[in-house]
Enzyme design. Structure first.
Site, PDB file in Angstrom:
ATOM      1  N   ALA A 226      88.877  11.258 -60.401  1.00 17.56           N
ATOM      2  CA  ALA A 226      88.102  10.545 -61.425  1.00 17.56           C
ATOM      3  C   ALA A 226      88.562  10.977 -62.811  1.00 17.56           C
ATOM      4  O   ALA A 226      88.992  12.113 -63.005  1.00 17.56           O
ATOM      5  CB  ALA A 226      86.612  10.860 -61.262  1.00 17.56           C
ATOM      6  N   SER A 232      88.991   7.056 -69.112  1.00 21.74           N
ATOM      7  CA  SER A 232      88.995   6.087 -68.016  1.00 21.74           C
ATOM      8  C   SER A 232      89.408   4.713 -68.515  1.00 21.74           C
ATOM      9  O   SER A 232      88.940   4.238 -69.552  1.00 21.74           O
ATOM     10  CB  SER A 232      87.596   5.977 -67.398  1.00 21.74           C
ATOM     11  OG  SER A 232      87.549   4.836 -66.549  1.00 21.74           O
ATOM     12  N   HIS A 234      88.504   2.091 -67.265  1.00 16.82           N
ATOM     13  CA  HIS A 234      87.365   1.174 -67.149  1.00 16.82           C
ATOM     14  C   HIS A 234      86.638   1.009 -68.485  1.00 16.82           C
ATOM     15  O   HIS A 234      86.006  -0.004 -68.718  1.00 16.82           O
ATOM     16  CB  HIS A 234      86.414   1.636 -66.039  1.00 16.82           C
ATOM     17  CG  HIS A 234      86.968   1.343 -64.666  1.00 16.82           C
ATOM     18  ND1 HIS A 234      86.930   0.088 -64.113  1.00 16.82           N
ATOM     19  CD2 HIS A 234      87.613   2.126 -63.769  1.00 16.82           C
ATOM     20  CE1 HIS A 234      87.506   0.112 -62.913  1.00 16.82           C
ATOM     21  NE2 HIS A 234      87.933   1.336 -62.692  1.00 16.82           N
ATOM     22  N   ASP A 241      88.354  -2.778 -60.405  1.00 16.61           N
ATOM     23  CA  ASP A 241      88.621  -2.423 -59.014  1.00 16.61           C
ATOM     24  C   ASP A 241      88.400  -3.695 -58.219  1.00 16.61           C
ATOM     25  O   ASP A 241      87.392  -4.381 -58.395  1.00 16.61           O
ATOM     26  CB  ASP A 241      87.658  -1.329 -58.539  1.00 16.61           C
ATOM     27  CG  ASP A 241      87.921  -0.011 -59.260  1.00 16.61           C
ATOM     28  OD1 ASP A 241      88.977   0.108 -59.900  1.00 16.61           O
ATOM     29  OD2 ASP A 241      87.059   0.884 -59.184  1.00 16.61           O
ATOM     30  N   GLU A 288      95.665   4.335 -56.043  1.00 13.46           N
ATOM     31  CA  GLU A 288      94.411   3.562 -55.951  1.00 13.46           C
ATOM     32  C   GLU A 288      94.796   2.103 -55.776  1.00 13.46           C
ATOM     33  O   GLU A 288      95.014   1.392 -56.752  1.00 13.46           O
ATOM     34  CB  GLU A 288      93.577   3.719 -57.239  1.00 13.46           C
ATOM     35  CG  GLU A 288      92.944   5.081 -57.397  1.00 13.46           C
ATOM     36  CD  GLU A 288      91.922   5.127 -58.538  1.00 13.46           C
ATOM     37  OE1 GLU A 288      91.652   4.076 -59.142  1.00 13.46           O
ATOM     38  OE2 GLU A 288      91.408   6.216 -58.806  1.00 13.46           O
ATOM     39  N   HIS A 291      92.717  -0.498 -57.856  1.00 16.20           N
ATOM     40  CA  HIS A 291      92.555  -0.481 -59.317  1.00 16.20           C
ATOM     41  C   HIS A 291      93.666  -1.295 -59.989  1.00 16.20           C
ATOM     42  O   HIS A 291      94.830  -0.930 -59.939  1.00 16.20           O
ATOM     43  CB  HIS A 291      92.564   0.973 -59.808  1.00 16.20           C
ATOM     44  CG  HIS A 291      92.349   1.130 -61.280  1.00 16.20           C
ATOM     45  ND1 HIS A 291      91.161   1.541 -61.829  1.00 16.20           N
ATOM     46  CD2 HIS A 291      93.185   0.914 -62.324  1.00 16.20           C
ATOM     47  CE1 HIS A 291      91.271   1.579 -63.151  1.00 16.20           C
ATOM     48  NE2 HIS A 291      92.496   1.203 -63.473  1.00 16.20           N
TER      49      HIS A 291
HETATM   50 ZN   LIG Z   1      89.222   1.786 -61.102  1.00 15.51          ZN
END
Ligand SMILES: [Zn+2]
Length: 320
Positions: A226, A232, A234, A241, A288, A291
């Site tokens: 994380a 991030s 995001h 995601d 990921e 993502h």
């Molecule tokens: Zn993500």
């Protein structure tokens, strides 16, 4: 009488010619000596003496600043330097760091040294801290070196319809949303049902996500999976995601036909797989599959074709 005069004249002319030739030779020789002295002062002469060929000297002059070349004349010939400056993504601003990295980790291949240093991975995560340039719009970079401020909120967030997300009140930036709808439609035609699972996340929300992980597994492990608050993607509103309606967990999504479809087609809509497998040392994140980051079609196409990460792209093409 006339004959003597003529003879005298001839003699004078001959003397003049002789003086002229003598002077010319003298001047020519002096110029040559001077030029030679001057040449010996040049970097080219000094570099040839160390063992570089003329071709290699041309290359050094093409790729490096004069000030840097000045420092080479007091060293031995450096074959690694010649290798590294010919790498595709070589940046002259990083030359000292490439060489330092090579000294520490001799066996790392030159392309990887370039990729790691360009993306700041010769520094520790979160210790080489840069306020990211948000004027770069969809090309802004957020990773473990480039962060957003606590109060950063994208201006053009739009609400995601529950056709694309199970639930209410999820937002992304408008350009991502439009691109996603186009991509969703294309996938749908091939019986792939994409669904967003995580969208824009504000600073405080990321803070909670990270803190939860930190509490349960400690900061070293939490950092692997994380991002810390401000770091991030995001928070940019440019990352989502994505799952498919059939594959909805992080452990099985990479085996889905939706993932294969995205890998093959997402770039056509401006999306890239942000944390691919085998690139953890560059991106700072474990793979990921879910993502996806919006960067626009042109940049996504380059990244797809050249198999580089966005971090490398940013260092070479945007920050340059
Ligand atoms: Zn993500």
């Amino acid at each position: 009488m006339k004959k003597t005069k003529l003879k005298l004249k001839k003699k004078t002319i001959m003397i003049f010619i002789a003086i002229f030739i003598f002077l010319s030779i003298g001047i020519y020789a002096s110029v040559k000596i001077y030029q030679n002295i001057q040449y010996k002062k040049t970097n080219e002469y000094k570099l040839l003496n160390i063992g570089y060929t003329l071709e290699e000297i041309d290359l050094l002059e093409d790729k490096l600043d004069n000030e840097y070349i000045d420092t080479l004349i007091n060293k031995e010939k450096d074959d690694y330097l010649l290798t590294i400056i010919q790498e595709k993504y070589f940046l002259k601003r990083n030359i000292t760091r490439y060489l330092e990295y090579h000294e520490k980790y001799e066996n790392t291949n030159p392309s990887l040294v370039i990729a790691l240093v360009n993306t700041n991975n010769d520094y520790k995560y979160y210790e080489h801290d840069i306020d990211t340039d948000t004027s770069k719009e969809e090309l802004l970079l957020v990773n473990k070196y480039y962060h957003l401020t606590e109060d950063y909120v994208p201006e053009d967030l739009v609400k995601v319809s529950n056709k694309y997300y199970y639930g209410e009140n999820h937002q992304v930036r408008e350009k991502l949303y439009n691109a996603f709808i186009n991509m969703w439609n294309a996938a749908y035609k091939e019986d792939i049902y994409l669904i967003m699972n995580s969208t824009y996340r504000e600073y405080s929300e990321q803070l909670n996500v990270y803190k939860d992980y930190e509490r349960s597994i400690g900061s070293i492990e939490a950092d692997k999976i994380a991002a810390r608050a401000g770091y991030s993607e995001h928070q940019t509103g440019l990352a989502i995601d994505v799952f498919s309606t059939k594959y909805t967990t992080t452990s099985n999504f990479k085996d889905s036909d939706a993932y294969l479809w995205l890998k093959k087609n997402a770039y056509k809509y401006g999306f890239i797989e942000r944390y691919p497998e085998d690139k953890e040392n560059i991106t700072g994140f474990q793979a990921e599959a879910w993502h996806w980051r919006y960067v626009g079609v042109e940049v996504a196409t380059y990244i797809q074709e050249n198999k580089i990460t966005f971090d490398e792209y940013y260092a070479y093409f945007i920050e340059k």
